[in-house]
Design a protein around this motif. Structure first.
Motif, mmCIF file in Angstrom:
data_model
loop_
_atom_site.group_PDB
_atom_site.id
_atom_site.type_symbol
_atom_site.label_atom_id
_atom_site.label_comp_id
_atom_site.label_asym_id
_atom_site.label_seq_id
_atom_site.Cartn_x
_atom_site.Cartn_y
_atom_site.Cartn_z
ATOM 1 N N GLY A 48 39.623 -13.274 -1.859
ATOM 2 C CA GLY A 48 40.765 -13.501 -0.987
ATOM 3 C C GLY A 48 41.943 -12.581 -1.241
ATOM 4 O O GLY A 48 43.070 -12.876 -0.825
ATOM 5 N N ARG A 49 41.705 -11.459 -1.908
ATOM 6 C CA ARG A 49 42.793 -10.505 -2.212
ATOM 7 C C ARG A 49 42.890 -9.484 -1.080
ATOM 8 O O ARG A 49 42.528 -8.312 -1.225
ATOM 9 N N ALA A 50 43.393 -9.920 0.047
ATOM 10 C CA ALA A 50 43.371 -9.100 1.261
ATOM 11 C C ALA A 50 44.179 -7.817 1.123
ATOM 12 O O ALA A 50 43.735 -6.735 1.531
ATOM 13 N N GLU A 51 45.387 -7.920 0.578
ATOM 14 C CA GLU A 51 46.236 -6.728 0.450
ATOM 15 C C GLU A 51 45.600 -5.717 -0.496
ATOM 16 O O GLU A 51 45.643 -4.501 -0.249
ATOM 17 N N LYS A 52 44.997 -6.207 -1.571
ATOM 18 C CA LYS A 52 44.303 -5.316 -2.506
ATOM 19 C C LYS A 52 43.122 -4.627 -1.816
ATOM 20 O O LYS A 52 42.883 -3.442 -2.009
ATOM 21 N N ALA A 53 42.384 -5.374 -1.023
ATOM 22 C CA ALA A 53 41.218 -4.811 -0.339
ATOM 23 C C ALA A 53 41.627 -3.712 0.626
ATOM 24 O O ALA A 53 41.027 -2.629 0.647
ATOM 25 N N LEU A 54 42.653 -3.983 1.447
ATOM 26 C CA LEU A 54 43.091 -2.985 2.421
ATOM 27 C C LEU A 54 43.664 -1.756 1.721
ATOM 28 O O LEU A 54 43.377 -0.619 2.103
ATOM 29 N N THR B 10 42.939 -0.619 -1.212
ATOM 30 C CA THR B 10 41.840 0.128 -1.834
ATOM 31 C C THR B 10 41.077 0.927 -0.794
ATOM 32 O O THR B 10 40.723 2.093 -1.029
ATOM 33 N N LEU B 11 40.806 0.319 0.359
ATOM 34 C CA LEU B 11 40.120 1.029 1.432
ATOM 35 C C LEU B 11 40.904 2.263 1.857
ATOM 36 O O LEU B 11 40.350 3.359 2.001
ATOM 37 N N LYS B 12 42.205 2.101 2.048
ATOM 38 C CA LYS B 12 43.025 3.216 2.526
ATOM 39 C C LYS B 12 43.151 4.328 1.488
ATOM 40 O O LYS B 12 43.329 5.493 1.842
ATOM 41 N N LYS B 13 43.016 3.996 0.216
ATOM 42 C CA LYS B 13 43.063 5.023 -0.823
ATOM 43 C C LYS B 13 41.890 5.994 -0.723
ATOM 44 O O LYS B 13 42.040 7.192 -0.979
ATOM 45 N N ILE B 14 40.699 5.486 -0.389
ATOM 46 C CA ILE B 14 39.521 6.359 -0.364
ATOM 47 C C ILE B 14 39.146 6.818 1.037
ATOM 48 O O ILE B 14 38.163 7.547 1.209
ATOM 49 N N MET B 15 39.927 6.409 2.033
ATOM 50 C CA MET B 15 39.658 6.899 3.381
ATOM 51 C C MET B 15 39.948 8.393 3.472
ATOM 52 O O MET B 15 40.745 8.925 2.695
ATOM 53 N N PRO B 16 39.313 9.085 4.402
ATOM 54 C CA PRO B 16 39.581 10.518 4.571
ATOM 55 C C PRO B 16 41.064 10.785 4.819
ATOM 56 O O PRO B 16 41.738 10.002 5.486
ATOM 57 N N ASP B 17 41.562 11.888 4.278
ATOM 58 C CA ASP B 17 42.936 12.318 4.508
ATOM 59 C C ASP B 17 43.927 11.204 4.174
ATOM 60 O O ASP B 17 44.806 10.868 4.962
ATOM 61 N N SER B 18 43.785 10.631 2.992
ATOM 62 C CA SER B 18 44.644 9.516 2.612
ATOM 63 C C SER B 18 46.059 9.998 2.313
ATOM 64 O O SER B 18 46.309 11.187 2.124
ATOM 65 N N GLY C 185 33.030 -3.367 3.717
ATOM 66 C CA GLY C 185 34.359 -3.792 3.308
ATOM 67 C C GLY C 185 35.242 -4.159 4.472
ATOM 68 O O GLY C 185 35.990 -5.152 4.408
ATOM 69 N N LEU C 186 35.185 -3.387 5.552
ATOM 70 C CA LEU C 186 36.034 -3.685 6.706
ATOM 71 C C LEU C 186 35.458 -4.809 7.558
ATOM 72 O O LEU C 186 36.121 -5.817 7.811
ATOM 73 N N TYR C 187 34.215 -4.628 8.034
ATOM 74 C CA TYR C 187 33.660 -5.567 9.009
ATOM 75 C C TYR C 187 33.269 -6.905 8.379
ATOM 76 O O TYR C 187 33.539 -7.967 8.935
ATOM 77 N N GLU C 188 32.619 -6.864 7.216
ATOM 78 C CA GLU C 188 32.149 -8.095 6.595
ATOM 79 C C GLU C 188 33.179 -8.701 5.639
ATOM 80 O O GLU C 188 33.182 -9.910 5.412
ATOM 81 N N GLY C 189 34.037 -7.836 5.076
ATOM 82 C CA GLY C 189 35.021 -8.312 4.122
ATOM 83 C C GLY C 189 36.349 -8.655 4.762
ATOM 84 O O GLY C 189 36.713 -9.825 4.893
ATOM 85 N N CYS D 76 39.422 -12.047 5.531
ATOM 86 C CA CYS D 76 40.313 -11.826 4.390
ATOM 87 C C CYS D 76 41.388 -10.879 4.912
ATOM 88 O O CYS D 76 41.350 -9.675 4.684
ATOM 89 N N PHE D 77 42.330 -11.439 5.652
ATOM 90 C CA PHE D 77 43.231 -10.697 6.518
ATOM 91 C C PHE D 77 44.521 -10.325 5.792
ATOM 92 O O PHE D 77 45.196 -11.206 5.233
ATOM 93 N N PRO D 78 44.912 -9.059 5.799
ATOM 94 C CA PRO D 78 46.189 -8.678 5.185
ATOM 95 C C PRO D 78 47.362 -9.267 5.960
ATOM 96 O O PRO D 78 47.320 -9.399 7.185
#
Length: 771
Positions: A627-633, A635-643, A687-691, A707-709
């Motif tokens: 349930g750590r939504a802000e952490k999940a988002l 983390t995703l944005k850190k490894i996305m292309p052109d972060s 991570g996005l669709y299922e998480g 698990c919504f930010p």
């Protein structure tokens, strides 16, 4: 959009295209174009790249060597020459742009008053790529131009006896009916007939070369130790010296195809030429294919069909969030990247992870891949690492991925009859899928070591963790995965009525979980591996003290208890880096045989303390599970292309696909190694669709637990599931951490979080209101 003064790229066409405005980004930015027949073309922003064919048995035919695919333009009056994409001549051009799109790539530029473009696509069927060149005279005088289309021919990629190298069996010739160069193979051990290649044109050829030494010049080729050779295309003699191709044909060395055309362009006039580059079983087949695409309307129609097909196969899954960048990348580009991994990867562990991501939008393809992986499982339950190239090095984690993927497949389809389908073993014979699962479970049980944890053998998921000092060393990560596999398999066995076996699996899970917590907990985190000489990833270990995967999978496998969890999360959060989460910290400063290959790398490179994005993807799912939504988002944005903290101008990676790893070494800081074919894509989709969106498959239907930010007020997605389409809208009106949700299906509120399994070929409206 790139964040710099000069815009170097932008997304267009509803995010389906990325237009690049700089011909020389930090490294090559590629697109991949392929069809279901196994033909694939890699295309850089300059137009070059490798082309290959991989048949259903994974017999490779690498068509060109050194990624040679080039197009040169020369003003025959001034002898000025250039390329549409600026390279390899590296002459400056104006108005350059390259559009990498889902179904094609197109380069265009202007030089010396000549506007030119080069489009490349791979037809929906066949074994070739098709190019279209357009030249327009924007000057006020008549222009005489020569163009040179150049490729190499290699046709390698399969095993053969020593001294039967393919170059000993090749010859090139010009064929008038083909209107191009044909490269014939006479290899006696070729695994199929499609080891012949050709380059053909729609317009009459002025001159040609099948011997690249004649085109590039003696100084424009390099001879390797075995006397084979390859051509260098930076300054080919014929182009830069103002001469014409020599009408050469060749055997043995430096084989390729160069087709020269001459054009006289009046002011304002446009000329077009189409070319076909591919493989064939015969010269007659090549002739027929070339003739087909010599027709402009047929080519235009085939390109349209290819684009529509590629868009359609990804259309069943989409997402719209408040973040436009997430929308651009996580819709078409992410799905294309995952799809691309199947084209290039032929490994059990790799393809199973990719296939489970494919279940979200290409269910039949995913099913096909999962069953194919089972064919490469041995009767004792373990499996090959890869079947192309064949490698049966004893890795320990293949049985886990087999159990996990088959369980996910049945959740997706609801088809339990798959369990009775007979699938071959790698070492002969066949058995029902359920027997493959039980063999995998038996293998995991049999492979327990001295502490009751799973033995690591050569390696587990981390290829570079090779504990050479102890053949009985145990993997904590795989032991966590053992728990997940047995938990999942228990649920499946209960569904099919095998309650006794389910109870047996429950006991094995309990035993393994107890062993991990007794033997592998290090006070604040889990160790990564246990060995006789020294435990790895411990506070007392030499070098690296903590490994990310041993923590994330403890959560995913339901191993960690309530007492240990806060300490584990504090330890994971302490590993955070601007680019994601390093695989281990601190990096090893010197080689240790107790750790193996990863410790022999420079600190901060690859697995030795680099931010391994694939592993960071596991961490996103861990956050969502907790349930750590802000952490999940975040983390995703850190490894996305052109972060934000690691833009493509620093990392070098394409701004539209995920990469495998970012370096933390100061002399290669922030840079990535390769993109496209990485499992990072699969886990970021999950991570996005299922998480974050929380739409998960289950045996009894789709389950929605977002698990919504907090900063997201609304998001929506489409999802095809068991012969029904779902439009799901998630609302967070109070913009706070949600605890419960109300789910409304087609206007009626339901109890719980499971959507009815309609399977009625209709579209259903789902509203999820977070409270």
């Amino acid at each position: 959009m790139a964040r710099m003064e000069k815009k170097i790229y932008e997304f267009t066409n509803d995010g389906n295209s990325c237009v690049i405005y700089d011909a020389k980004p930090p490294r090559y930015w590629f697109n991949y174009l392929w069809n279901e027949n196994g033909y694939c073309a890699q295309v850089s922003q300059n137009g070059h790249g490798r082309s290959y064919y991989l048949n259903e048995r994974a017999d490779m035919c690498m068509i060109n060597n050194n990624d040679a695919r080039y197009f040169y333009i020369r003003d025959d009056e001034t002898n000025k020459s250039w390329n549409i994409g600026a390279a390899p001549l590296n002459e400056q051009v104006e108005s350059y742009q390259c559009e990498h799109s889902i179904g094609f790539s197109r380069l265009q530029s202007e030089c010396q008053g000549i506007e030119s473009s080069w489009s490349i696509f791979v037809p929906q069927t066949g074994f070739q790529e098709v190019w279209t060149f357009r030249l327009k005279n924007k000057s006020r005088k008549t222009r005489t131009l020569s163009t040179f289309s150049a490729v190499t021919f290699e046709l390698e990629g399969f095993s053969y006896p020593r001294y039967y190298e393919m170059y000993r069996c090749l010859e090139t010739s010009f064929d008038r009916e083909l209107n191009g160069i044909y490269c014939r193979s006479a290899h006696p051990f070729a695994p199929h007939k499609r080891y012949n290649a050709y380059l053909a044109a729609s317009e009459p050829v002025y001159a040609y070369d099948g011997d690249l030494a004649r085109f590039c010049g003696a100084a424009g080729s390099v001879t390797k130790l075995d006397a084979s050779a390859y051509a260098l295309f930076q300054r080919p003699d014929v182009v830069v010296n103002g001469s014409d191709c020599t009408n050469s044909e060749a055997a043995l060395f430096i084989l390729g195809g160069v087709l020269q055309h001459k054009f006289i362009l009046q002011p304002g006039e446009t000329k077009e030429i189409r070319m076909v580059f591919g493989v064939s079983e015969s010269l007659d087949e090549a002739r027929a294919t070339a003739k087909m695409y010599a027709d402009a309307k047929r080519t235009e129609s085939a390109c349209k069909e290819a684009v529509e097909y590629n868009l359609d196969k990804y259309s069943s899954l989409s997402v719209t969030t408040p973040d436009s960048k997430i929308n651009h990348i996580m819709n078409q580009w992410l799905k294309k990247q995952i799809d691309c991994c199947i084209v290039g990867k032929k490994g059990v562990r790799d393809n199973l992870q990719i296939a489970v991501a494919l279940l979200n939008y290409r269910q039949e393809k995913a099913r096909e891949e999962i069953l194919e992986c089972l064919r490469h499982q041995f009767r004792d339950g373990h499996a090959v690492l890869t079947w192309y190239p064949y490698d049966d090095t004893r890795y320990s984690d293949q049985p886990f991925w087999i159990i996990w993927a088959v369980c996910e497949l049945i959740k997706e389809t609801g088809d339990y009859t798959i369990l009775q389908k007979k699938i071959e073993w790698q070492d002969g014979g066949a058995a029902a899928v359920v027997e493959h699962l039980k063999a995998a479970a038996d293998c995991l049980i049999r492979d327990k070591g001295r502490n009751g944890l799973s033995r690591i053998y050569f390696a587990d998921w981390n290829d570079a963790l090779n504990i050479t000092t102890d053949p009985e060393a145990e993997s904590v990560m795989l032991s966590h995965q053992f728990c997940l596999a047995f938990r999942e398999l228990k649920l499946l066995m209960e569904k099919i009525g095998e309650t006794d076996y389910a109870e047996f699996l429950k006991k094995e899970y309990d035993t393994m979980r107890k062993s991990i917590n007794e033997k592998a907990w290090d006070g604040e985190w889990y160790m990564r591996a246990l060995s006789k000489k020294e435990n790895i990833g411990s506070r007392t270990s030499e070098g690296s003290k903590i490994y990310l995967n041993a923590q994330t999978w403890a959560v995913l496998g339901d191993v960690v208890d309530e007492e240990k969890l806060p300490k584990l999360l504090t330890s994971v959060d302490s590993m955070e880096h601007d680019f994601g989460f390093p695989l281990n910290m601190p990096p090893y400063e010197k080689y240790s045989p107790n750790v193996g290959r990863m410790s022999g790398m420079l600190p901060g490179l690859f697995e030795n303390g680099g931010v391994y994005c694939h592993a960071t993807g596991f961490k996103i799912l861990m956050d969502c599970k907790l349930g750590r939504a802000e952490k999940a988002l975040c983390t995703l944005k850190k490894i996305m292309p052109d972060s934000e903290k690691n833009p493509s101008t620093q990392s070098g990676a394409e701004p539209y696909v995920f990469t495998n790893c970012y370096s933390t070494h100061p002399k290669y800081y922030g840079k990535s190694y390769w993109s496209w074919t990485t499992g990072t894509s699969a886990w970021c989709m999950k991570g996005l669709y299922e998480g974050i969106m929380g739409v998960k498959r289950g045996y009894d239907g789709l389950e929605i637990t977002p698990c919504f930010p907090k900063e997201w007020e609304r998001a929506e997605m489409t999802r095809h599931f068991r012969n029904a389409d779902y439009h799901i809208v998630i609302e967070n009106p109070q913009c706070r951490k949600a605890v419960t949700s109300v789910i409304i299906v087609d206007g009626t509120q339901i109890k719980g979080n499971r959507i009815p399994d309609f399977a009625d070929n209709k579209k259903h409206e789902i509203k999820v209101i977070l409270q």
